[in-house]
Design an enzyme around this catalytic site. Sequence first.
Site, PDB file in Angstrom:
ATOM      1  N   SER A  70      20.706  26.581   7.826  1.00  0.00           N
ATOM      2  CA  SER A  70      20.021  27.589   7.032  1.00  0.00           C
ATOM      3  C   SER A  70      20.440  28.993   7.468  1.00  0.00           C
ATOM      4  O   SER A  70      21.618  29.312   7.463  1.00  0.00           O
ATOM      5  CB  SER A  70      18.508  27.378   7.133  1.00  0.00           C
ATOM      6  OG  SER A  70      17.820  28.137   6.168  1.00  0.00           O
ATOM      7  N   ASP A 216      18.559  23.116   1.662  1.00  0.00           N
ATOM      8  CA  ASP A 216      18.410  23.574   3.042  1.00  0.00           C
ATOM      9  C   ASP A 216      18.529  22.424   4.043  1.00  0.00           C
ATOM     10  O   ASP A 216      17.824  21.418   3.948  1.00  0.00           O
ATOM     11  CB  ASP A 216      17.039  24.236   3.193  1.00  0.00           C
ATOM     12  CG  ASP A 216      16.931  25.102   4.429  1.00  0.00           C
ATOM     13  OD1 ASP A 216      17.402  24.667   5.494  1.00  0.00           O
ATOM     14  OD2 ASP A 216      16.382  26.208   4.328  1.00  0.00           O
TER      15      ASP A 216
END
Length: 732
Positions: A70, A216
């Site tokens: 991320s 993510d």
Amino acid sequence: MNHRIRRLLHRALVALLFAASAVSAHAEPSTRLKVGLVLGGGGARGAAHIGVLELLDELHVPVDCVAGTSMGALVAGAFAAGVSPSTMRAELAKADWTDMFIDNPDYTEMAYRNKEMSRRFLPGSETGVGANGVHYQGGVVTGEKIKLFINQLVRADLGEPNIEHLPLPLSVIATDIGTGQRVVFRDGSLTRAMRASMSVPGLLAPVDYRGHKLVDGGLVDNLPVDEARSRCQPDVVIAVNVGSPLLKPEEVGSMLTVSTQMVNILTEQNVTRSLSHLKPTDIYIKPDLEGITASDFQKNVETADRGRQAAENVRERLQLLSLDAAQYRRWRDNLEMTRLPAPKVDDIEIAGLKIVSPVALTRHINQRTGELIATEQLNNDLLRAYGDGYYQSIDYEMLSVHERDVLRILPIEKPWGPDYLRFGLHLESTYSHGSTYGLRAGYHRTWMNSRGGEFLATGDIGSTEGLTLDYYQPFDERQRFFVETQAGKHRTETNIFQDDKKVAQYSVTESRVALLAGANIGLLGQIQAGWEDQWHHTERDIGLPWMPMVDTRYGGWRTTVDLDQLDRLYNPTRGWSTRVGYFDSDKAGYSRVDAEMQAAGSLRDFVLKGRLKYIGSPRGTLPYYDAGSLGGFLNLSGFAQGQIVGDDIRYAGLQAERIIGRLPLGLRGDMRLGFALEAGKAGVRYTETQRDGWLNSAAIYIGGETPMGMLYLGFGRSSSGSSNLYLFIGTP
């Protein structure tokens, strides 16, 4: 020596220096411990990684591989590509993160047709419809500006960096949302891997890459310790955890907080597993980020400082991994050796379009062949093209093809298009004069032919009922000139007022058919001219026979100039707009001018706006069924909507507002407390016939732009004694 030969020689020199550095690195003392760096995900909290990298650089601690998830993937990818921590800090501080999570460019940069759709319908209501059913976009944000920011951060304009060619082994973690599997990128496009790893479910649209639909990586591996171990078999792992703590039970109450908590639970579970794999010889850094949330990107400087402080707390352990200045310089030189001079663009290609004409995109591109690539201008051009509304994303890459430097533009058309359903709503309630409401639905077909023909059918139900059909056909592929046909029929309920009392209600039915030709004036606006037929029919529903009932039909010439340089659709902070319309009918014996100007400016959280309006008849007198009106919120707010009907309508308003709050990431808009002073006059009055001269009004209100359109609560009062309390939500 031409530019291409210089670049080839430069690449050869880089290869030789890279090999020499590799030999130098292997020649370092065998006692040097191999280091693996792990940077976890945490949204805006990931800026803390930069502070950690700053101290590692200061202490001359080399890294042998890095793994990130991320926001950790953003920092890790930039670090592996040779971007220094100081540059990262500067770029993150310079970026407008609130704007970055809004895909569309500034409202002034949007195409006129896209502005028109935003005026009529709620922007977030766009729904794809076709033979295979109904389709939706994958997130609140498609990530257009975020991807362009990543490109600029790692200098993708000098050539797309591939992970396998970076001087520092890198692993980027993402999640396949279709299977739930962990996906690790050790090769391929660096910028796409970084963007995929940052795709927070529901907020950022997934990335389709290599047969995966990626979101993510924090869902499956937010602190990829095991990946760093397998990547370079380090003696020491430095793991930096910036994950968000779970919300307290009392903080979980809305759909948004429930979704946030679900993601946090999944993240914390896999982080706990990763922490159990750390060894006593590893170094664990967990910055104190109390008070900083995953969306606090505006606090990135403070967050980076806290990351550095956390690293300072283990300074003595980090120093054991240091190299002397000469050895570290060789390692750092190797890391930064991927830099090449900016290329000249030999060719420009558009790849991947199936429906949209390439010319419709290239009309926005100012980059010229034979010139050095202008990255900032290119980013602005791509955002402007994105503002046409046809694309899910527009990216680019620099390639070397047959010894020529090619700028390849990579547009992805909306997979949920090109035909759409759109929706709008309108609710206005006043304390003294009742409510009006409306629901709107539209069917919008785009790119019906190679020049971008569009068809729009709009239906309204509620206080106004009707149907409008519109066909728009550009003449040329650059869409500078067009012809437009319109047909519509609407029925509205019109209240008649006298002495602040409702004395009658009429039903007014209007039908219009028009054939117009026009030109788009760049992104400034549009001009139209043509013939329009009108039909008006009125009936009295209740009350006094105040106006005669009419059934009439006539035609005339219509011209409209619409220029809009306001920075927002509903609640601008800067810019101006002007709209002038003229209709002239010999048969009806009158002409009508509609003119309106707006301007706005701001200083910090204070906004000043002004508005002027005129509706009148240069020839003849406006009939009551086609007259202008005053009354309603910010149109003489002390009076009911449409309370004053007549000819020679003049209005001036001045608003002073203070921004008291802003919407979360991904949503453009703010909440404001405002005060308005207004004045208006009707030279010829068909209602409120005793109110001659200038009328005044003052209003105080609170509200702003929301995903459901404008929302405000306001109170208006006139010195004549009339007043109104307003509640409004929706589109005009």
